[in-house]
Design a protein around this motif. Structure first.
Motif, PDB file in Angstrom:
ATOM      1  N   ASP A 407       0.883  -1.081  -0.111  1.00  0.00           N
ATOM      2  CA  ASP A 407      -0.006  -0.110  -0.051  1.00  0.00           C
ATOM      3  C   ASP A 407       0.809   1.328   0.066  1.00  0.00           C
ATOM      4  OD1 ASP A 407      -2.267  -1.670   0.191  1.00  0.00           O
ATOM      5  OD2 ASP A 407      -2.734  -1.282   2.117  1.00  0.00           O
ATOM      6  N   ASN A 408       1.739   1.341   0.783  1.00  0.00           N
ATOM      7  CA  ASN A 408       2.766   2.525   1.196  1.00  0.00           C
ATOM      8  C   ASN A 408       3.550   2.501  -0.084  1.00  0.00           C
ATOM      9  OD1 ASN A 408       1.734   3.970   3.586  1.00  0.00           O
ATOM     10  ND2 ASN A 408       2.129   1.759   4.208  1.00  0.00           N
ATOM     11  N   VAL A 409       4.198   1.669  -0.763  1.00  0.00           N
ATOM     12  CA  VAL A 409       4.825   1.692  -1.857  1.00  0.00           C
ATOM     13  C   VAL A 409       4.440   2.110  -2.883  1.00  0.00           C
ATOM     14  CG1 VAL A 409       6.440   0.452  -3.547  1.00  0.00           C
ATOM     15  CG2 VAL A 409       6.562  -0.002  -1.203  1.00  0.00           C
ATOM     16  N   ALA A 410       3.205   1.746  -3.144  1.00  0.00           N
ATOM     17  CA  ALA A 410       2.138   2.167  -4.230  1.00  0.00           C
ATOM     18  C   ALA A 410       1.933   3.728  -4.046  1.00  0.00           C
ATOM     19  CB  ALA A 410       0.972   1.536  -4.425  1.00  0.00           C
ATOM     20  N   ALA A 411       1.549   4.322  -2.808  1.00  0.00           N
ATOM     21  CA  ALA A 411       1.165   5.632  -2.651  1.00  0.00           C
ATOM     22  C   ALA A 411       2.374   6.512  -3.038  1.00  0.00           C
ATOM     23  CB  ALA A 411       0.830   5.662  -0.947  1.00  0.00           C
ATOM     24  N   LEU A 412       3.454   5.929  -2.275  1.00  0.00           N
ATOM     25  CA  LEU A 412       4.817   6.880  -2.369  1.00  0.00           C
ATOM     26  C   LEU A 412       5.044   7.226  -4.219  1.00  0.00           C
ATOM     27  CD1 LEU A 412       7.168   5.503   0.406  1.00  0.00           C
ATOM     28  CD2 LEU A 412       5.931   8.003   0.004  1.00  0.00           C
ATOM     29  N   ARG A 413       5.022   6.047  -4.848  1.00  0.00           N
ATOM     30  CA  ARG A 413       5.242   6.040  -6.279  1.00  0.00           C
ATOM     31  C   ARG A 413       4.097   6.978  -6.946  1.00  0.00           C
ATOM     32  NH1 ARG A 413       3.915   1.331  -7.620  1.00  0.00           N
ATOM     33  NH2 ARG A 413       1.762   1.863  -9.003  1.00  0.00           N
ATOM     34  N   ILE A 414       2.920   6.780  -6.759  1.00  0.00           N
ATOM     35  CA  ILE A 414       1.677   7.471  -7.241  1.00  0.00           C
ATOM     36  C   ILE A 414       1.852   9.025  -6.802  1.00  0.00           C
ATOM     37  CG2 ILE A 414      -0.821   7.828  -7.523  1.00  0.00           C
ATOM     38  CD1 ILE A 414      -0.866   4.776  -7.027  1.00  0.00           C
ATOM     39  N   LEU A 415       1.979   9.213  -5.562  1.00  0.00           N
ATOM     40  CA  LEU A 415       2.277  10.715  -4.950  1.00  0.00           C
ATOM     41  C   LEU A 415       3.393  11.219  -5.788  1.00  0.00           C
ATOM     42  CD1 LEU A 415       1.091  10.049  -1.202  1.00  0.00           C
ATOM     43  CD2 LEU A 415      -0.183  11.289  -3.018  1.00  0.00           C
ATOM     44  N   GLU A 416       4.257  10.629  -5.825  1.00  0.00           N
ATOM     45  CA  GLU A 416       5.669  11.308  -6.428  1.00  0.00           C
ATOM     46  C   GLU A 416       5.018  11.827  -7.989  1.00  0.00           C
ATOM     47  OE1 GLU A 416       9.505   9.520  -8.003  1.00  0.00           O
ATOM     48  OE2 GLU A 416       9.691   9.900  -5.846  1.00  0.00           O
ATOM     49  N   ASN A 417       4.658  11.135  -8.491  1.00  0.00           N
ATOM     50  CA  ASN A 417       4.014  11.343 -10.047  1.00  0.00           C
ATOM     51  C   ASN A 417       2.899  12.642  -9.822  1.00  0.00           C
ATOM     52  OD1 ASN A 417       5.690   9.525 -11.409  1.00  0.00           O
ATOM     53  ND2 ASN A 417       4.020   7.929 -11.264  1.00  0.00           N
ATOM     54  N   GLU A 418       2.170  12.368  -8.715  1.00  0.00           N
ATOM     55  CA  GLU A 418       1.142  13.582  -8.566  1.00  0.00           C
ATOM     56  C   GLU A 418       1.844  14.706  -8.155  1.00  0.00           C
ATOM     57  OE1 GLU A 418      -2.876  14.416  -5.776  1.00  0.00           O
ATOM     58  OE2 GLU A 418      -1.975  12.016  -5.993  1.00  0.00           O
ATOM     59  N   THR A 419       3.000  14.783  -7.412  1.00  0.00           N
ATOM     60  CA  THR A 419       3.498  15.919  -7.056  1.00  0.00           C
ATOM     61  C   THR A 419       3.956  16.782  -8.294  1.00  0.00           C
ATOM     62  OG1 THR A 419       4.394  14.949  -5.008  1.00  0.00           O
ATOM     63  CG2 THR A 419       5.770  16.972  -5.699  1.00  0.00           C
ATOM     64  N   GLN A 420       4.663  15.899  -9.245  1.00  0.00           N
ATOM     65  CA  GLN A 420       4.994  16.613 -10.357  1.00  0.00           C
ATOM     66  C   GLN A 420       3.903  17.427 -11.177  1.00  0.00           C
ATOM     67  OE1 GLN A 420       6.975  13.559 -12.646  1.00  0.00           O
ATOM     68  NE2 GLN A 420       8.596  13.700 -11.212  1.00  0.00           N
ATOM     69  N   GLN A 421       2.718  16.582 -11.343  1.00  0.00           N
ATOM     70  CA  GLN A 421       1.545  16.978 -11.947  1.00  0.00           C
ATOM     71  C   GLN A 421       1.111  18.355 -11.018  1.00  0.00           C
ATOM     72  OE1 GLN A 421      -1.160  13.602 -11.722  1.00  0.00           O
ATOM     73  NE2 GLN A 421       0.039  12.789 -13.496  1.00  0.00           N
ATOM     74  N   GLN A 422       0.806  18.190  -9.810  1.00  0.00           N
ATOM     75  CA  GLN A 422       0.422  19.337  -9.070  1.00  0.00           C
ATOM     76  C   GLN A 422       1.158  20.691  -9.139  1.00  0.00           C
ATOM     77  OE1 GLN A 422      -2.528  19.047  -7.269  1.00  0.00           O
ATOM     78  NE2 GLN A 422      -2.180  21.499  -7.035  1.00  0.00           N
ATOM     79  N   GLU A 423       2.574  20.509  -9.340  1.00  0.00           N
ATOM     80  CA  GLU A 423       3.548  21.419  -9.593  1.00  0.00           C
ATOM     81  C   GLU A 423       3.033  22.378 -10.631  1.00  0.00           C
ATOM     82  OE1 GLU A 423       7.296  19.872  -9.506  1.00  0.00           O
ATOM     83  OE2 GLU A 423       7.391  19.765  -7.203  1.00  0.00           O
ATOM     84  N   GLU A 424       2.700  21.507 -11.788  1.00  0.00           N
ATOM     85  CA  GLU A 424       2.404  22.159 -13.073  1.00  0.00           C
ATOM     86  C   GLU A 424       1.130  22.896 -13.002  1.00  0.00           C
ATOM     87  OE1 GLU A 424       2.356  19.018 -15.886  1.00  0.00           O
ATOM     88  OE2 GLU A 424       4.558  18.521 -15.917  1.00  0.00           O
ATOM     89  N   ALA A 425       0.141  22.213 -12.173  1.00  0.00           N
ATOM     90  CA  ALA A 425      -1.211  22.917 -11.938  1.00  0.00           C
ATOM     91  C   ALA A 425      -0.838  24.115 -11.074  1.00  0.00           C
ATOM     92  CB  ALA A 425      -2.159  21.779 -11.124  1.00  0.00           C
ATOM     93  N   VAL A 426      -0.118  24.308 -10.097  1.00  0.00           N
ATOM     94  CA  VAL A 426       0.094  25.452  -9.426  1.00  0.00           C
ATOM     95  C   VAL A 426       0.631  26.608 -10.340  1.00  0.00           C
ATOM     96  CG1 VAL A 426       1.429  26.586  -7.516  1.00  0.00           C
ATOM     97  CG2 VAL A 426       0.470  24.350  -7.133  1.00  0.00           C
ATOM     98  N   ALA A 427       1.754  26.203 -11.027  1.00  0.00           N
ATOM     99  CA  ALA A 427       2.269  27.279 -12.037  1.00  0.00           C
ATOM    100  C   ALA A 427       1.289  27.832 -13.049  1.00  0.00           C
ATOM    101  CB  ALA A 427       3.268  26.460 -12.889  1.00  0.00           C
ATOM    102  N   SER A 428       0.470  26.787 -13.416  1.00  0.00           N
ATOM    103  CA  SER A 428      -0.695  27.350 -14.537  1.00  0.00           C
ATOM    104  C   SER A 428      -1.857  28.236 -13.662  1.00  0.00           C
ATOM    105  CB  SER A 428      -1.590  26.087 -15.255  1.00  0.00           C
ATOM    106  OG  SER A 428      -0.374  25.288 -15.655  1.00  0.00           O
TER     107      SER A 428
END
Length: 502
Positions: A407-428
């Motif tokens: 569960d936590n390995v999956a959460a960390l992998r997905i949240l790492e990708n989500e962090t990059q997406q969220q950074e782009e969303a904040v910039a936009s």
């Protein structure tokens, strides 16, 4: 001559007793009941979930391996936060729940000594001295030989020893030893859980600090925007509605800014309790949210069985339940007790310790239950049912551990990708807000577009902070799922348990 014959009788009796003891020692090698075999757990060669890319480049922390003597107990140091390190180090000596677990361990350790005492003889004494006068009119004796009074001085020594022919005592000692090991693992489980809980509360508090800082800055920006719309309204450039909308936006954000402090206070109180302090005596100053998730190598599933203290506790209780089956089985066989008594008895103090006043007796006693209405059978069936339950608990605990890691390995992998997406969303969102603000100042758009862009930008920035918090929480939970640097070599041994099963 009488003394010579008495000495010879004592020597013969001693030789017979010695031969009997040697025979018993030879027979005690037999122990009834099943031999313990560690239950199997369904495992896979590797975990299903892939680790985040950042883990592959990091060697910040390595979980402990069986037989690895390197201490990795201070797992929280991988987050590089001195404040967190200081708080974590206070748990071991201050947390009351952990003191309960430590006291339970000491209680279980004392139970080993209690059961081990049955492997040795019990020697007791009850000296007495009395002077008894009989009635002159007692009908028990002819008047010519009646004694009106007499003394009774006795110094006895009693010895009792249960011969452990079927291994009941040895299995009781082994069961107590395995329960003590399980309790030691319970202590480590409680300690790890409390350490993880403190880390989670700490990161929740720091996340609240970050949210508070963001909302404080936003309130200031919205106050400037309110002044801008008011000035435009005074100049006749903007309608009164723009001022009302800006005021509403500011008031709503102030409510959010105030609400964050409720959560922060609650997490600060929770941390105080974890380190054994009243909340009134503990204050944690606000600080920027700068922690980053560390890389955590996870190894393979089979290693997890040796790293988790709760799994070790469950396995030790399986071994204990196996011993209880042997104890229940031993009840079907006779109990042999070697007893003896020796001492001095005299009618007055002057002849109390003379050789003729000595007495002794020694011999075995056998006790066998012939009929108990099925009690022993019920006890045996209960022990086997309890063993089956502990095996199932051990396997379920292991499977749950695998799930927690996945569960936590999956959460960390997905949240790492989500962090990059969220950074782009904040910039936009920031770019969109700037564009709509400029268009409003130029009279092209209404203030409603600015309000909408402000709401979207704030939501995205708050979500970015929340994702960072979730990544740190998942890192803590992954370390906890891996055992926090513990392994089975840390279990106390309490000496060897030599029990042969037949």
């Amino acid at each position: 001559m009488r003394y010579l014959f008495a000495v010879m009788r004592l020597v013969v009796a001693g030789v017979v007793a010695l031969l009997l003891v040697l025979l018993i020692v030879a027979l005690e090698g037999c122990t009834v009941g099943p031999k313990y075999v560690k239950p199997t757990v369904p495992t896979t060669p590797a975990y299903k979930e892939q680790t985040p890319d950042s883990f592959k480049e990091s060697q910040q922390w390595q979980p402990a391996h069986p037989g690895d003597q390197t201490s990795r107990g201070n797992w929280w140091e991988i987050f590089g936060d001195p404040e967190l390190n200081s708080l974590e180090e206070q748990i071991a000596g201050s947390n009351e729940n952990l003191k309960v677990a430590e006291a339970r361990f000491r209680e279980a350790r004392a139970a080993i000594r209690f059961n081990r005492a049955a492997q040795f003889p019990t020697v007791s004494t009850a000296p007495s001295a009395s002077y008894v006068k009989s009635s002159d009119f007692s009908p028990s004796f002819p008047s010519k030989i009646r004694q009106s009074s007499k003394g009774d001085f006795v110094l006895p020594f009693d010895l009792s020893y249960e011969l452990d022919l079927w291994g009941r005592v040895r299995r009781s000692v082994a069961a107590a030893r395995e329960e003590a090991q399980a309790t030691a693992a319970d202590y480590e489980t409680a300690k790890l859980s409390l350490e993880a809980e403190l880390a989670l509360d700490y990161f929740e508090l720091r996340s609240a600090d970050a949210q508070k800082q963001l909302l404080d800055d936003t309130v200031k920006a919205y106050s400037d925007n309110l002044q801008l719309t008011y000035n435009r309204f005074k100049g006749g450039v903007a309608p009164r509605a723009d001022v009302a909308q800006a005021q509403t936006q500011l008031d709503t954000t102030r409510v959010q800014d105030t609400d964050v402090t409720v959560q922060r206070a609650q997490f600060e109180h929770a941390i105080a309790i974890l380190i054994g302090k009243p909340p009134a005596e503990f204050t944690l100053a606000a600080a920027p949210f700068s922690n980053q998730p560390p890389g955590i190598p996870i190894g393979v599933p089979s290693e997890l069985l040796q790293r988790r203290p709760d799994i070790a506790a469950a396995e030790r209780r399986v071994a204990e339940a196996n011993q209880q089956i042997g104890i229940a089985r031993a009840a079907y066989f006779p109990t042999v007790t070697l007893g003896g008594i020796a001492g001095f008895s005299g009618s007055q103090g002057s002849n109390w310790f003379g050789w003729p006043s000595g007495f002794w007796a020694v011999g075995p006693a056998l006790a066998q239950t012939l009929f108990d209405g099925g009690r022993r059978r019920a006890t045996s069936e209960s022990a086997r049912a309890n063993y089956d339950a502990t095996v199932a608990t051990y396997r379920q605990t292991s499977l749950t551990a695998f799930q927690e890691v996945e569960d936590n390995v999956a959460a960390l992998r997905i949240l790492e990708n989500e962090t990059q997406q969220q950074e782009e969303a904040v910039a936009s969102a920031q770019e969109s807000l700037q564009l709509f603000t400029n268009r409003y100042k130029g009279g092209v758009d209404t203030y409603l577009q600015v309000i909408t862009a402000q709401t979207i930008e704030l939501a995205n920035e708050r979500n970015a902070i929340d994702i960072q918090r979730r990544r740190l929480d998942a890192s803590v939970l992954l370390v906890k799922a891996l055992g926090g640097g513990w392994n089975v070599s840390n279990l106390p041994t309490f000496g060897a348990a030599a029990v042969r099963d037949h």
